[in-house]
Write an enzyme that holds these catalytic residues in place. Structure first.
Site, short mmCIF file in Angstrom:
data_model
loop_
_atom_site.label_atom_id
_atom_site.label_comp_id
_atom_site.label_asym_id
_atom_site.label_seq_id
_atom_site.Cartn_x
_atom_site.Cartn_y
_atom_site.Cartn_z
N CYS A 60 0.82 -1.21 0.00
CA CYS A 60 0.00 0.00 0.00
C CYS A 60 0.85 1.26 0.00
O CYS A 60 2.06 1.24 0.14
CB CYS A 60 -0.93 -0.01 1.20
SG CYS A 60 -0.06 0.06 2.78
N ALA A 63 3.09 1.85 2.94
CA ALA A 63 4.33 1.07 2.85
C ALA A 63 5.36 1.80 1.99
O ALA A 63 6.56 1.80 2.29
CB ALA A 63 4.05 -0.31 2.28
N ARG A 94 12.69 -3.86 6.85
CA ARG A 94 13.27 -3.59 5.52
C ARG A 94 14.80 -3.53 5.51
O ARG A 94 15.41 -3.24 4.49
CB ARG A 94 12.66 -2.33 4.92
CG ARG A 94 11.31 -2.62 4.27
CD ARG A 94 10.77 -1.42 3.54
NE ARG A 94 11.66 -0.92 2.51
CZ ARG A 94 11.77 -1.42 1.29
NH1 ARG A 94 11.06 -2.45 0.93
NH2 ARG A 94 12.60 -0.89 0.43
N HIS A 194 5.37 6.59 -2.48
CA HIS A 194 6.66 7.18 -2.85
C HIS A 194 6.47 8.64 -3.22
O HIS A 194 7.22 9.52 -2.78
CB HIS A 194 7.28 6.47 -4.06
CG HIS A 194 7.49 5.00 -3.87
ND1 HIS A 194 7.36 4.10 -4.91
CD2 HIS A 194 7.81 4.27 -2.78
CE1 HIS A 194 7.60 2.88 -4.46
NE2 HIS A 194 7.88 2.96 -3.17
#
Lengths: 544, 460
Positions: A60, A63, A94, A194
């Protein structure tokens, strides 16, 4: 026979991939499954909604924003405003490595911060709790920055994280507080996040510190998140060559570096998908050109270093780059020469990320392996076909909801680092200045390109192509390995790495050699299964 | 120092949770649904939820974890997710062909008010569920409770939507598994079989999340409670719910819908909790306990007696989920250890009551807390003020253990950096033995590491 194994009739493959889908789904998926032709570069449907019910790799917006772009920042207290899960799942998973100068320096990466919204916060609003949480974080840690990330319910109940942030920032005076509207439902994948992260970092961080940075060749590293120490290896090479890294976005970065990033003279972009917005915005506002590079692969690293030297146009730098390449290359060569006979001719599939499926093809090339099929999880058409398609991309309802910042040249700080003529000359020399050619140009004819690969399609592809290695993420890892095919995680690197630069290339060669040639893949069948039945086997032992 | 900003001074927080000792409901629902044979869990929310839950479960088990999502976009969030869920159901049955789809909600779909009961009914009415296939649901809002609550809600959904009462009792006992590992479920089945009691265990993730490497990916692995077994649970003589938070709600549902009486027990972790389980199961099934089990028990007690000097008085900090922490605390007390700090992010007054009963007499100095504000940051602060000899908890504990240089045992969910939990049980007497071995190894390795040369022991 071998050629058929590598490239079965791709149009038939495509038919097979979609035949089980309901008609409407099949029609939609067909547009995302493309037989490549590097000369013509056909259109790939990308960045569109995943059909509900399809088992997708995608995550999503949250994220993409908190997990990918802001996650690697160490001296920002990143508070997730929402129920507990979103912050929990993004907690240290991550592998963004970071290295502080001293043991006293701020590093919040090992921490997980959440407002842990409860039912009453959903019903009556969560802003009050958020402000208390910000105050508590400030009182406990006195950080330079606090960032707030919105999860799904936040947007729906109308909490204004931006207003709350502004209020607390004014109240503190010495702490930069800012928010992100990165609710999970925005956009169609991580990609929306992003973009939202780029906007927020650009608005609230970049340009806050105008102290001129030192160094002759100053650049920022965009879209490098220091997974497995990738940024450390690039930093090592830059140091050796004499390039000054002003700021990284955002692996191993600090707030003060990001705030000072606009004093650099070049932005190099690794992960085009996640950070290209930043490159564009900094170019418009400050006059810093961006250039697409790739530090994944030894040859790609050498090429990228040469491009950077070419950009700065300094003979001494060019000579130093050649010296470093000459110094680093022998150890890389020694390893690949030893490994190549065991990997040459093998095949790979890469379905990952928004740039990695492209970059890692360079490493497989170096290993003598062919990429028979590849695709991204959350990329756009420009990542496949190249940025020249940008003007023709239709903006759909999902993309329209993501804010496009209106950026204009800064009246004081805009300073074009190169003239138009210089840029044209550099482009003619093959530098991807403010441009990116995409993945498909590099892939062979008849290879298959699939966007947003579904679980069903991945199983089919493996059945048909029987690749020697499959590259994807954790959700796919054990599915593919159960099929007897090694899967290399290209998000987390299977907890190895780095894979960038010269040392990274050596690590990758060794890892792939180990994986594709591991004896375990030949041990899957029990002897009695191979023999057909237990009795036959027992009898043969008796006669021996 | 990894957690270098954790100060000694404890200040009450009301807004900020730091390093939570819990996660959200839907992952528990997904885990529970994987314990039903032929079932595909479905997450009704944004793609991220499903992706995160699958990733976390995959990292914990190193196994495929299949689940689908309604892939909400902004439109669905505004206009409701019904269209997405209906489309998903159609796609799933045609592409992935499960026997069952188990839908759970998320904070997103709960906030906008999607009613899963209504949508799943509509799907059935519209003929989207093929003949012989099943569609079940559980409401699992992330802003209430924790992952344990979500597990309980899905198990309750499974019980109430499958169990039927035919009017003829079957000579079998339901065992409703609280949140435990596939290895634990396998051990429960083994113990029942040794006892000679026919059971219906649900959910059952053994042979699902510990599947063998066969060269083939079984989308629906061989394990999991079958629909037939679940349906028959309504005719069972009684139910044993293992865990008052994660299993009891399903037992209550079964009592309500099919009048199956139930008894709530702890998850049989450690000696005493296993004793209660064996007693209860033998009574429910009307069998005597065979010598084999008594001998198993005897071996555990034997080790506890033989090694007591290394355990006595050792101060332990633990964090995790209530249904596991209660029997674990009891076991630590039986081992003559001191569980001094206990934290669970899962809310509920039952935890406090049970802990008070267990601890008040034996270690009144113990600090324990659950629900809001009970996080690992607080636990770490307690540890900084009054050091402990051993830390027990999920993989996130390794950061505290390293900073404080405390021996650490991985226990609970998630375990992301070691294997074993899916293969070797913590329940039963053999599970108890494994726990004691782990505890002793951790403590004795530390003694060896820190011993002066002249005090270094060969025989211990």
């Amino acid at each position: 026979m071998e050629a058929n194994r590598i490239f079965p009739d791709p149009s038939k493959v495509r038919e097979e991939l979609i035949q089980k889908y309901p008609a409407k789904v099949a029609k939609k998926r067909a547009k995302s499954i493309i037989v490549n032709d590097p000369e013509l570069i056909p259109e790939v449907q990308a960045n569109v909604r995943t059909v509900p019910g399809i088992i997708t790799q995608r995550g999503c917006s949250y994220a993409g924003c908190k997990g990918v772009v802001l996650g690697p920042t160490r001296d920002i207290v990143n508070i997730v405003h929402g129920p507990i899960g979103c912050s929990f799942y993004a907690w240290l998973t991550r592998r963004n490595q970071t290295r502080t100068e001293s043991l006293m320096d701020e590093n919040y990466i090992p921490y997980c911060f959440s407002t842990d919204m409860q039912e009453e916060n959903i019903v009556f609003g969560g802003e009050k709790k958020l402000k208390i949480a910000i105050q508590e974080a400030y009182d406990l840690f006195h950080p330079k920055s606090i960032a707030i990330f919105s999860t799904c319910p936040v947007g729906l109940i109308g909490d204004d994280v931006h207003a709350a942030s502004r209020e607390m920032k004014e109240k503190f005076g010495d702490c930069n507080v800012f928010g992100f509207s990165c609710e999970g439902y925005r956009g169609v994948s991580q990609s929306a996040g992003h973009h939202i992260a780029n906007n927020g970092v650009f608005k609230h961080m970049v340009g806050r510190n105008n102290t001129p940075s030192e160094g002759k060749f100053k650049l920022n590293l965009l879209g490098e998140y220091n997974i497995g120490g990738d940024a450390f290896e690039i930093e090592r090479i830059f140091d050796k060559v004499g390039i000054t890294l002003v700021s990284s976005f955002s692996g191993n970065s600090t707030v003060s570096q990001i705030e000072n990033a606009h004093t650099a003279d070049l932005n190099v972009i690794l992960c085009h998908r996640s950070i290209n917005y930043m490159g564009d915005m900094m170019e418009t506002k400050y006059g810093i050109p961006w250039m697409k590079v790739n530090f994944v692969g030894a040859e790609s690293t050498a090429k990228s270093l040469r491009k950077i030297a070419e950009y700065f146009g300094d003979e001494e730098l060019k000579a130093r780059v050649e010296e470093v390449i000459a110094e680093e290359s022998p150890k890389v060569k020694a390893v690949i020469e030893e490994i190549l006979p065991r990997t040459k001719g093998k095949t790979a599939m890469l379905f990952v990320g928004g740039s990695r499926a492209h970059h890692y093809q360079d490493l497989f090339n170096e290993l003598g392996m062919t990429t028979v099929a590849a695709g991204y999880e959350f990329a756009h058409r420009d990542d496949y076909e190249g940025r020249h398609v940008l003007p023709g991309i239709k903006i759909d309802a999902d993309s329209k909801n993501i804010e496009e910042l209106k950026v204009v040249p800064d009246p004081e700080l805009y300073n074009p680092r190169k003239t138009e003529a210089e840029l044209v000359a550099l482009k003619e020399k093959g530098l991807e200045i403010n441009s990116y050619e995409g993945m498909m140009k590099q892939m062979t004819k008849k290879s298959l390109v699939v966007d947003d690969l579904s679980h069903y399609e991945s199983e089919k592809l493996i059945e048909i192509y029987k690749p020697d290695i499959f590259c994807a993420g954790i959700k796919e890892k054990y599915v593919v390995q159960k099929m007897g095919i090694p899967l290399k995680q290209l998000h987390s690197y299977d907890y190895g790495g780095p894979y960038t630069g010269f040392e990274g290339a050596v690590n990758f060669y060794k890892d792939i050699d180990r994986m594709v040639n591991n004896p375990v893949w030949k041990l899957i069948k029990a002897p009695w299964e191979k023999a057909g039945n237990g009795a036959g086997l027992a009898a043969s032992y008796v006669t021996q | 120092m990894l957690l270098r900003h954790t100060s000694k001074e404890v200040k009450e927080r009301v807004g900020l949770t730091i390093n939570p000792a819990k996660t959200c409901q839907p992952i528990g629902a997904m885990y529970a649904a994987l314990g039903i044979h032929g079932c595909l869990p479905h997450s009704h929310g944004s793609q991220g939820c499903c992706s995160y839950h699958r990733s976390t479960l995959t990292r914990h088990y190193k196994e495929p974890v299949m689940a689908a999502t309604s892939s909400f976009t902004e439109g669905a969030s505004v206009f409701g997710g019904q269209a997405n869920l209906l489309a998903a159901i159609e796609t799933i049955f045609s592409v992935y062909d499960p026997d069952i789809i188990a839908v759970h909600s998320t904070c997103l779909s709960e906030t906008i008010g999607d009613d899963l009961q209504q949508i799943t009914r509509k799907a059935k009415d519209d003929g989207k569920v093929p003949e012989g296939k099943h569609l079940i649901f559980a409401s699992t809002p992330s802003f209430i409770g924790s992952h344990v609550t979500g597990y309980a809600n899905m198990v309750t959904g499974i019980a109430s939507q499958f169990a039927v009462s035919s009017g003829i009792k079957k000579n079998q006992i339901n065992i409703i598994a609280g949140w435990m590992e596939p290895s634990d479920m396998r051990e429960i089945k083994r113990l029942s079989s040794v006892l000679g009691v026919k059971i219906v265990l649900f959910p059952d993730t053994s042979d699902v999340l510990d599947a063998p490497q066969s060269g083939k990916h079984e989308f629906y692995p061989k394990g999991g409670t079958t629909v037939a077994e679940l349906q028959s649970s309504g005719d069972s003589l009684s139910s044993l719910a293992l865990g008052c938070i994660s299993a009891e709600p399903a037992a209550i549902a079964l009592e309500k819908c099919c009048k199956v009486p139930f008894k709530t027990l702890d998850i049989p972790i450690g000696l005493t909790a296993t004793d209660r389980f064996i007693m209860a199961l033998s009574q429910a099934g009307g069998v005597t306990v065979p010598d084999e089990i008594t001998a198993d028990r005897g071996r555990l007690v034997d080790v506890m007696a033989d090694m007591e000097q290394y355990l006595y008085g050792k101060r332990v900090a633990l964090f995790g989920d209530p249904d596991q922490l209660v029997p674990l605390t009891e076991f630590l007390l039986d081992l003559n250890m001191k569980p001094v700090f206990i934290v669970s992010g899962t809310p509920g007054q039952r935890f406090e009551k049970r802990m008070n009963l267990l601890l008040n007499e034996r270690t009144p100095e113990t600090k324990f807390r659950n629900g809001i504000g009970a996080d690992m940051f607080l636990l770490h602060q307690w540890m900084k003020n009054e050091p402990v000899d051993l830390l027990i908890g999920n993989s996130y504990g390794k950061y505290m253990a390293r900073d404080e240089d405390v021996p650490f045992i991985r226990f609970g969910f998630p375990i992301l950096d070691r294997i074993g939990h899916s293969y070797f049980p913590n329940v039963g007497y053999s599970g108890g033995l494994r726990l004691v071995e782990k505890i002793l190894n951790a403590l004795m390795d530390r003694q060896d590491r820190d011993a002066l040369e002249e005090k270094f022991e060969l025989v211990m």
